[in-house]
Design a protein around this motif. Structure first.
Motif, short mmCIF file in Angstrom:
data_model
loop_
_atom_site.label_atom_id
_atom_site.label_comp_id
_atom_site.label_asym_id
_atom_site.label_seq_id
_atom_site.Cartn_x
_atom_site.Cartn_y
_atom_site.Cartn_z
N SER A 226 -6.85 -10.13 18.41
CA SER A 226 -5.78 -9.14 18.43
C SER A 226 -4.89 -9.28 19.66
N LEU A 230 -1.05 -9.27 18.37
CA LEU A 230 -0.03 -8.32 18.80
C LEU A 230 1.33 -9.01 18.93
N ASN A 355 -6.07 -5.39 12.90
CA ASN A 355 -4.75 -6.00 12.85
C ASN A 355 -3.72 -5.10 12.16
N VAL A 358 -2.66 -2.67 14.66
CA VAL A 358 -1.78 -3.33 15.62
C VAL A 358 -0.36 -3.46 15.04
N LEU A 362 0.77 -0.10 17.02
CA LEU A 362 0.97 -0.56 18.39
C LEU A 362 2.19 -1.47 18.54
N SER A 363 2.41 -2.36 17.59
CA SER A 363 3.55 -3.27 17.71
C SER A 363 4.89 -2.52 17.81
N PHE A 380 -6.76 -5.76 24.81
CA PHE A 380 -7.54 -6.28 23.68
C PHE A 380 -8.52 -7.36 24.13
#
Length: 414
Positions: A226, A230, A355, A358, A362-363, A380
């Protein structure tokens, strides 16, 4: 046909089967702006085309492996490829974002067969160092996918609009369908198959999921990858907004990263039987850690990231990940020799759920800043390394004596 040629053909085929998952993610990156304009969708909405795909992929990945344990590897792969081709047709014909998301989910439901069942095929056919070598060969070829997929997407956009990208995926999946039907043998014979009993499947899942060693190995691999994923999920923003490149220049981001992954996979294969698996994982984490430190330091000292310095640390990070991945995967598969499909599914779903979070959460939060992406990757990696150190300490700790017979834990040393 000689055994060497046969092994190379199997490696190429399994790598191709693993590639069509990443292809369905990365080829559409260059088309985000065009698709968003047509559907009147902002960047966050377009990011959901990745998140929806990954969530569906993660949910169905729990099923692919056990189905292959029950029905055979070859049959499950053929059905999955057929569904993926039909889902890609639906994406190409989508007239609105909602329809596109529905067929993206269907793509995700079917895309995992190549990667998940393919791992079980490798372990069915080979043992020990031979399995590590083939896993590394497949990983090395598979690594090409994230590098060339956005480049292909950019080329397609140069002469057609975004639906042509999904028509390309239709052709690619049909080609794999033919190759699988023609060349992939059934590696899981009838006498070795499990029975399709839901209660037994649930019991197997519970036994795998609750196994502390599985949790440590799966978490170490998932969080380690990850740190790089990311950036992959943030590729449209990183390439076009942060590096200020256009949709045909994604290669500047992906090629160095994938070169590192290919080199790491090659080194892993060459090291099989020469360096212990645990030692290779240690080296991989050290390489990734050095890359993260350099990446943060660079982004702290510049206001505008520039090529090639902005992407070179990812090359070393990818190299380290490629050293770690085959060892952890084979260790998990070796824990459950009669349920390799289920074990592969559980490992994949662990990584994919992370993922999906993410990509969907998060992205969008971090992709506005190269420094925040670097810090996110560091977090991570630190979590993944912590799980690995936990596993190493457990491996070195002698078991405590007990008054009764020792508990049966399906694990083997790395």
């Amino acid at each position: 046909m000689s055994p060497a040629v046969s092994t190379r053909r199997i490696a190429l085929l399994l790598a191709g089967l693993a590639m069509f998952g990443p292809f369905s993610i990365d080829t559409i990156f260059p088309a985000f702006a065009q698709m968003g304009e047509q559907f009147d969708a902002d960047k966050l909405a377009m990011q959901q085309t990745i998140a929806v795909y990954l969530i569906a992929y993660a949910l169905m990945s729990i099923v692919h492996g056990p189905l292959s344990d029950v029905l055979g590897r070859r049959r499950v792969i053929l059905v999955g490829l057929s569904v993926f081709a039909l889902a890609s047709v639906g994406c190409a014909l989508a007239g609105d974002l909602t329809t596109l998301l529905v067929f993206r989910a269907l793509q995700g439901l079917s895309a995992g067969v190549g990667l998940i069942v393919g791992r079980a095929v490798i372990r069915d056919m080979f043992d020990g160092d031979d399995a590590q070598r083939l896993m590394s060969q497949v990983s090395m070829i598979f690594s090409i996918a994230p590098a060339i997929a956005p480049i292909i997407g950019g080329w397609i956009l140069g002469w057609q609009r975004w639906p042509m990208i999904f028509w390309f995926l239709v052709v690619f999946s049909l080609a794999l369908l033919f190759a699988t039907w023609r060349w992939l043998p059934e590696t899981h014979p009838r006498e070795a198959r499990s029975k399709l009993v839901p209660a037994c499947l649930l019991r197997d899942y519970a036994a795998i999921l609750l196994n502390p060693r599985f949790q440590r190995l799966a978490a170490a691999g998932a969080f380690n990858f990850s740190a790089l994923f990311l950036y992959i999920a943030s590729a449209p923003a990183f390439v076009m907004d942060i590096l200020r490149l256009d949709e045909r220049q994604f290669g500047w981001f992906f090629v160095p990263m994938i070169s590192g992954m290919m080199l790491g996979s090659w080194v892993s294969g060459r090291a099989a039987g020469r360096i212990s698996g645990a030692r290779l994982v240690d080296i991989g984490f050290v390489c990734s850690g050095a890359a993260i430190v350099v990446n943060i330091a660079y982004n702290l000292t510049v206001s505008q990231p520039q090529l090639p310095w902005a992407v070179l640390p990812m090359t070393l990070n990818a190299f380290g990940i490629a050293l770690v991945f085959p060892i952890l995967t084979l260790a998990i598969l070796d824990m459950y020799p009669r349920q390799r499909g289920a074990a592969s599914s559980m490992q994949a779903s662990t990584s994919l759920i992370l993922n999906a979070a993410v990509a969907g959460l998060l992205s969008p939060m971090l992709s506005h800043s190269a420094l925040w992406l670097a810090v996110g990757g560091a977090v991570f990696l630190a979590i993944g390394w912590s799980f690995w150190r936990w596993e190493r300490r457990r491996d070195r700790t002698p078991p405590r004596p007990s008054p009764g017979p020792p508990p049966i834990e399906p694990s083997e040393p790395l």
